[in-house]
Design a protein around this motif. Structure first.
Motif, PDB file in Angstrom:
ATOM      1  N   ALA A   1      -0.133  -9.312  22.456  1.00 48.96           N
ATOM      2  CA  ALA A   1       0.417  -8.115  22.086  1.00 48.96           C
ATOM      3  C   ALA A   1       0.557  -8.071  20.504  1.00 48.96           C
ATOM      4  N   VAL A   2       0.696  -9.044  19.735  1.00 51.27           N
ATOM      5  CA  VAL A   2       0.686  -9.411  18.445  1.00 51.27           C
ATOM      6  C   VAL A   2      -0.850  -9.023  18.029  1.00 51.27           C
ATOM      7  N   GLN A   3      -1.917  -9.332  18.695  1.00 49.89           N
ATOM      8  CA  GLN A   3      -3.229  -9.445  18.083  1.00 49.89           C
ATOM      9  C   GLN A   3      -3.816  -8.168  18.540  1.00 49.89           C
ATOM     10  N   THR A   4      -3.381  -7.392  19.678  1.00 52.31           N
ATOM     11  CA  THR A   4      -4.191  -6.247  19.858  1.00 52.31           C
ATOM     12  C   THR A   4      -4.140  -5.081  19.000  1.00 52.31           C
ATOM     13  N   ALA A   5      -3.029  -4.577  18.592  1.00 55.32           N
ATOM     14  CA  ALA A   5      -2.819  -3.531  17.972  1.00 55.32           C
ATOM     15  C   ALA A   5      -3.084  -3.902  16.431  1.00 55.32           C
ATOM     16  N   ASN A   6      -3.787  -2.885  15.778  1.00 54.80           N
ATOM     17  CA  ASN A   6      -4.158  -3.080  14.318  1.00 54.80           C
ATOM     18  C   ASN A   6      -3.466  -1.701  13.802  1.00 54.80           C
ATOM     19  N   THR A   7      -2.359  -1.825  12.820  1.00 52.25           N
ATOM     20  CA  THR A   7      -1.713  -0.680  12.203  1.00 52.25           C
ATOM     21  C   THR A   7      -2.276  -0.593  10.534  1.00 52.25           C
ATOM     22  N   PRO A   8      -3.183   0.161  10.260  1.00 51.64           N
ATOM     23  CA  PRO A   8      -3.478   0.039   8.730  1.00 51.64           C
ATOM     24  C   PRO A   8      -2.407   0.892   7.896  1.00 51.64           C
ATOM     25  N   LEU A   9      -1.956   0.217   7.059  1.00 53.17           N
ATOM     26  CA  LEU A   9      -0.718   0.762   5.889  1.00 53.17           C
ATOM     27  C   LEU A   9      -1.372   1.874   5.135  1.00 53.17           C
ATOM     28  N   SER A  10      -1.032   2.899   5.297  1.00 50.89           N
ATOM     29  CA  SER A  10      -1.712   3.969   4.477  1.00 50.89           C
ATOM     30  C   SER A  10      -1.418   3.795   2.945  1.00 50.89           C
ATOM     31  N   GLY A  11      -2.638   3.942   2.055  1.00 46.31           N
ATOM     32  CA  GLY A  11      -2.438   3.805   0.750  1.00 46.31           C
ATOM     33  C   GLY A  11      -2.362   2.438   0.163  1.00 46.31           C
ATOM     34  N   ALA A  12      -2.417   1.433   0.994  1.00 47.14           N
ATOM     35  CA  ALA A  12      -2.308   0.143   0.484  1.00 47.14           C
ATOM     36  C   ALA A  12      -3.581  -0.761   1.123  1.00 47.14           C
TER      37      ALA A  12
ATOM     38  N   THR B   1       3.442  -5.294  -2.979  1.00 47.35           N
ATOM     39  CA  THR B   1       4.594  -4.348  -3.370  1.00 47.35           C
ATOM     40  C   THR B   1       4.094  -2.936  -3.621  1.00 47.35           C
ATOM     41  N   PHE B   2       4.861  -1.962  -3.553  1.00 50.38           N
ATOM     42  CA  PHE B   2       4.217  -0.411  -3.677  1.00 50.38           C
ATOM     43  C   PHE B   2       5.678   0.342  -3.820  1.00 50.38           C
ATOM     44  N   THR B   3       5.364   1.622  -4.285  1.00 54.09           N
ATOM     45  CA  THR B   3       6.335   2.353  -4.409  1.00 54.09           C
ATOM     46  C   THR B   3       6.095   3.856  -3.270  1.00 54.09           C
ATOM     47  N   LYS B   4       7.179   3.831  -2.643  1.00 56.93           N
ATOM     48  CA  LYS B   4       7.044   4.780  -1.573  1.00 56.93           C
ATOM     49  C   LYS B   4       8.352   5.766  -1.781  1.00 56.93           C
ATOM     50  N   ASN B   5       8.224   7.205  -1.716  1.00 50.13           N
ATOM     51  CA  ASN B   5       9.317   8.046  -1.688  1.00 50.13           C
ATOM     52  C   ASN B   5      10.267   7.593  -2.921  1.00 50.13           C
ATOM     53  N   ASN B   6       9.377   7.334  -4.229  1.00 52.48           N
ATOM     54  CA  ASN B   6      10.005   7.071  -5.446  1.00 52.48           C
ATOM     55  C   ASN B   6      11.215   5.754  -5.221  1.00 52.48           C
TER      56      ASN B   6
ATOM     57  N   PHE C   1      11.049   1.437  -5.087  1.00 53.97           N
ATOM     58  CA  PHE C   1      10.269   0.183  -4.949  1.00 53.97           C
ATOM     59  C   PHE C   1      10.469  -0.539  -3.565  1.00 53.97           C
ATOM     60  N   GLN C   2       9.331  -0.927  -3.029  1.00 47.99           N
ATOM     61  CA  GLN C   2       9.257  -1.625  -1.740  1.00 47.99           C
ATOM     62  C   GLN C   2       8.246  -2.650  -1.561  1.00 47.99           C
ATOM     63  N   ALA C   3       8.574  -3.512  -0.619  1.00 45.95           N
ATOM     64  CA  ALA C   3       7.795  -4.892  -0.628  1.00 45.95           C
ATOM     65  C   ALA C   3       7.462  -5.295   0.776  1.00 45.95           C
ATOM     66  N   LEU C   4       6.412  -5.701   1.142  1.00 47.41           N
ATOM     67  CA  LEU C   4       6.242  -6.398   2.486  1.00 47.41           C
ATOM     68  C   LEU C   4       6.015  -7.724   2.236  1.00 47.41           C
ATOM     69  N   LEU C   5       6.738  -8.777   2.920  1.00 54.95           N
ATOM     70  CA  LEU C   5       6.599 -10.217   2.425  1.00 54.95           C
ATOM     71  C   LEU C   5       6.319 -10.911   3.743  1.00 54.95           C
TER      72      LEU C   5
ATOM     73  N   ASN D   1      -5.350 -10.594  -5.608  1.00 54.98           N
ATOM     74  CA  ASN D   1      -4.056 -11.212  -6.380  1.00 54.98           C
ATOM     75  C   ASN D   1      -3.826 -10.703  -7.768  1.00 54.98           C
ATOM     76  N   ASN D   2      -2.727 -10.043  -7.886  1.00 53.19           N
ATOM     77  CA  ASN D   2      -2.349  -9.511  -9.053  1.00 53.19           C
ATOM     78  C   ASN D   2      -1.032  -9.382  -9.055  1.00 53.19           C
ATOM     79  N   ASP D   3      -0.409  -8.258  -9.984  1.00 53.24           N
ATOM     80  CA  ASP D   3       1.039  -8.170 -10.216  1.00 53.24           C
ATOM     81  C   ASP D   3       1.683  -7.206  -9.193  1.00 53.24           C
ATOM     82  N   LYS D   4       0.836  -6.600  -8.247  1.00 54.79           N
ATOM     83  CA  LYS D   4       1.205  -5.945  -6.955  1.00 54.79           C
ATOM     84  C   LYS D   4       1.113  -6.464  -5.670  1.00 54.79           C
ATOM     85  N   SER D   5       0.003  -7.336  -5.689  1.00 53.89           N
ATOM     86  CA  SER D   5       0.082  -8.062  -4.389  1.00 53.89           C
ATOM     87  C   SER D   5      -0.613  -9.385  -4.479  1.00 53.89           C
TER      88      SER D   5
END
Length: 530
Positions: free
Chosen positions: A155-166, A212-217, A219-223, A265-269
């Protein structure tokens, strides 16, 4: 699995417990489906150890010295961050396991990463090495537990969901199982950087990747952790906590995604498993010494107790360090705020032009062109990190045809002339300027600090202004417009000049230019190319 911190030790050479059995391991040509098998103690007795010590990479990894109570899920979780896990064989009687990944490259990345990570699984060192076998074949009857784990992995491996804009591709999984946390920061009165997040969340296990990214004004992150258990512990401990006193509140959920695929690898990812990644267009690679200095600068971060904030005694200093994106060696936030700029074109330079250019990297408070040496100026920034940032990005750049030199000044402040004294407009106080880019806490500008580049980012463009108007406007600054691209909403655009020097000139001339309809053009350097 709750309450377990997972870390791993790695031996790249093969150990004496490597297993040999035609019934378990097959040649690379075998055509087999992905399975999960748990062998009990009796089954494992038929496998003999071997002493081969060559370390040729293989997509099958041999894991030794496992704690007796370890689960299939924990072993699979070790491999998930690095790619698709296609098979597992647990040999509980021998405290060993084999893990097969989809590609040899993924296995190499996994071994390389765990070579550098402090090694423990359930507080016990374990060892990972390449297997002598190229493929794992499991014909044993599957027990129910192994079946359930296999289904979860599938289940983990079958579905791919691209994150828009990242710059990321991820695989979907049910939230409770995910090693990836989605972090939103509320009340962001001070900027929070990727390095600050790494510092805080590393207390709960090895952090593999951050975006890290900005969404709906906001600051958010995926870790991403190496193990969902670490993610669960971090969420329980940190959700609702403040990074700084009374502000920057962490809101944490499990992501629907299980693996982040970081490109830069930079200051955003950052992908801590892949130090070899490029930094992206125009972004300088992160200097390890600078990264270490930043870690030292933010070492005041404390893991919270029951409901205490992640208190930083000097929140203003830490925030200023964060505003500088990366703490610089030897410079604290309260460090030297005054820069000495020399080799200026004294016929052309003005306090206003210096304010505009240096204002890209911080809030300029005062500018003084020296009365007896008009090719030099003192510029006072809002804090020491901003002055360091401006120096790093602008020293050696061309302004009005001359290569400028930027160093830290011995002066602590820029003195204003005594009242009534005419200094020919060489000194200007910008302390209350409405044009400061960084005065608004949590501003998106903190995430968009880039070195001077030929490509400029334009924003606040009114609907009536066309591409041709902007091309003409920028060509009139004395340069050549090489390329132009509107964003979808036409409020923003990228515009490329022929050289970095031309782009610097255009930014000085046209930032805050009145385009009519009460729209003042905003110009900054871009990391993108057209």
């Amino acid at each position: 699995m709750d309450g377990i911190v997972t870390e791993v030790a790695v031996g790249v050479k093969r150990g004496s417990d490597e297993l040999l059995s035609g019934s378990v391991l097959s040649s690379p040509n075998s055509n087999m489906s992905s399975m999960v098998v748990t062998a009990n103690g009796n089954d494992s007795k038929k496998f003999k150890g071997e002493d081969k010590m060559d370390g040729a990479p293989s997509r099958v990894l041999h894991i030794r010295k496992l704690p007796g109570e370890v689960t299939e899920t924990e072993v699979i979780a070790l491999g998930l961050p690095f790619g698709k896990v296609t098979n597992i064989l647990m040999l509980k009687g021998k405290n060993q396991a084999f893990l097969e990944l989809a590609t040899e490259e993924a296995a190499i990345t996994m071994v390389n990463y765990y070579s550098a990570v402090t090694p423990h699984l359930r507080n016990q060192p374990i060892f990972i090495q390449y297997s002598n076998h190229k493929e794992l074949k499991t014909d044993n009857t599957l027990n129910q537990r192994a079946q359930a784990v296999l289904q979860a992995v599938t289940a983990v491996q079958t579905a791919n969901t691209p994150l828009s804009g990242a710059t990321v591709s991820e695989s979907a999984v049910t939230p409770a199982q995910s090693p990836v946390l989605r972090i939103i920061i509320d009340n962001m009165y001070y900027p929070v950087t990727l390095d600050v997040l790494h510092q805080i969340f590393s207390k709960f296990g090895a952090v593999l990747k951050i975006i890290t990214f900005t969404k709906n004004n906001q600051f958010q992150a995926l870790l991403q952790y190496g193990d969902p258990v670490n993610a669960q512990q971090a969420k329980l401990a940190l959700d609702g906590q403040n990074i700084y006193n009374a502000c920057c509140t962490l809101r944490i959920d499990f992501s629907k995604l299980v693996n982040l695929n970081v490109k830069y690898n930079n200051d955003k990812s950052r992908d801590y498993t892949r130090p070899d990644l490029p930094s992206g267009d125009g972004q300088p690679a992160l200097d390890p010494a600078i990264a270490a200095a930043f870690a030292k600068e933010t070492s005041l971060l404390a893991v919270p107790g029951a409901l205490s904030p992640l208190a930083i005694p000097n929140a203003a200093a830490a925030a200023a360090a964060a505003a500088g994106r990366v703490g610089m060696p030897g410079v604290s936030a309260g460090g030297n705020t005054v820069l000495l700029v020399s080799n200026l074109n004294e016929e052309m330079v003005t306090p206003q032009s210096l304010f505009t250019l240096f204002g890209v990297y911080g809030d300029v408070q005062r500018v003084k062109i020296l009365y007896n040496k008009k090719d030099s100026a003192l510029i006072q920034m809002a804090d020491g990190n901003q002055s360091q940032l401006a120096m790093n990005h602008l020293n050696g750049q061309k302004m009005y045809g001359k290569i400028i030199r930027v160093t830290l000044s011995k002066h602590q402040t820029v003195q204003l002339p005594r009242e009534g004294l005419d200094d020919q407009g060489l000194t200007k106080d910008f302390g209350n300027s409405p044009l400061h880019r960084f005065k608004k806490p949590g501003s998106k500008n903190f995430q968009n600090i880039f070195p001077p580049s030929a490509t400029l980012h334009l924003s606040n463009i009114p609907p009536s202004v066309a591409e041709e108007d902007l091309r003409t406007l920028f060509a009139n600054t004395g340069g050549t417009v090489k390329a132009f691209k509107f964003f979808q909403d036409h409020k923003m655009a990228l515009l490329q000049m022929a050289t970095v020097e031309e782009a610097i000139q255009a930014l000085i001339d046209l930032h805050n230019y009145n385009l009519g309809e009460n729209h003042h053009l905003r110009v900054s350097f871009s990391k993108s190319t057209i």
